[in-house]
Design an enzyme around this catalytic site. Sequence first.
Site, short mmCIF file in Angstrom:
data_model
loop_
_atom_site.label_atom_id
_atom_site.label_comp_id
_atom_site.label_asym_id
_atom_site.label_seq_id
_atom_site.Cartn_x
_atom_site.Cartn_y
_atom_site.Cartn_z
N TYR A 23 0.81 -1.22 0.00
CA TYR A 23 0.00 0.00 0.00
C TYR A 23 0.84 1.28 0.00
CZ TYR A 23 -3.89 -3.10 1.12
OH TYR A 23 -4.83 -4.10 1.09
N HIS A 28 -4.63 6.27 -1.09
CA HIS A 28 -5.30 6.11 0.20
C HIS A 28 -4.33 6.26 1.38
CE1 HIS A 28 -9.34 5.56 1.38
NE2 HIS A 28 -9.36 4.28 1.62
N ASN A 75 -10.55 1.03 7.02
CA ASN A 75 -11.96 0.99 7.42
C ASN A 75 -12.16 0.79 8.91
OD1 ASN A 75 -12.32 1.24 4.70
ND2 ASN A 75 -13.46 -0.67 4.44
N ASP A 100 -6.64 11.27 2.86
CA ASP A 100 -6.80 11.54 1.43
C ASP A 100 -8.20 12.01 1.09
OD1 ASP A 100 -8.22 8.72 0.15
OD2 ASP A 100 -7.29 8.61 2.12
N ASN A 121 -14.11 6.20 4.45
CA ASN A 121 -14.38 5.15 5.43
C ASN A 121 -13.50 5.21 6.67
OD1 ASN A 121 -16.54 3.97 4.06
ND2 ASN A 121 -15.18 2.73 2.80
#
Length: 196
Positions: A23, A28, A75, A100, A121
């Site tokens: 990631y 994100h 989340n 973000d 989220n």
Amino acid sequence: MFFKNKTDTLWLVAGLGNPGLSYENTRHNAGFMAVDRLAAKHGVAFEKHKFEAVYGMGEIAGRRVILAKPQTYMNNSGRAVLPLAGFYKIPPERMLFLFDDISLDVGKIRMRRKGSHGGHNGIKDIIECLGTEELMRVKIGVGERPHRETNLKDWVLGKFPAEQQAALDQALDTTCLAVEEIFTHGIDSAMNLYNS
């Protein structure tokens, strides 16, 4: 140095993102990038691994701060923030979240003193866990999907292209200045100076 004045109030600055090498440098994870930039600028090391977060303590603009990166995946960010804030007795009015925003172009930032999650989220889970929308935030532009048909999850989990790196760096540097301004003169002053 950090505990030289124990009467100082403690702040929590949390950058939101997803843990793991896969990631890194994704849209994100702009919140992780921003809190990393703050840590590097102010000599804060992420030495602690508790409450499903990695975090470090230091001082920014005369304020004692915890810089944190939840390790719960986006989340479930509130699952890390709630116990961390509870342990250090940090109320919502001394929390600041960096994350973000697809509605802002790369290179832009926007601050809010409170508000709904706006479809994000990570902040949605934090609002639900803390039971309040009155949370200061710095939103970092990552750009809108090029086409409405583009899958939103694929977009935010995509990496920044090389040609956007300079604009992203500018936004991360501006985020650092905005956080410093919040601590020095308050969020209204920071919004007047740095909101895009």
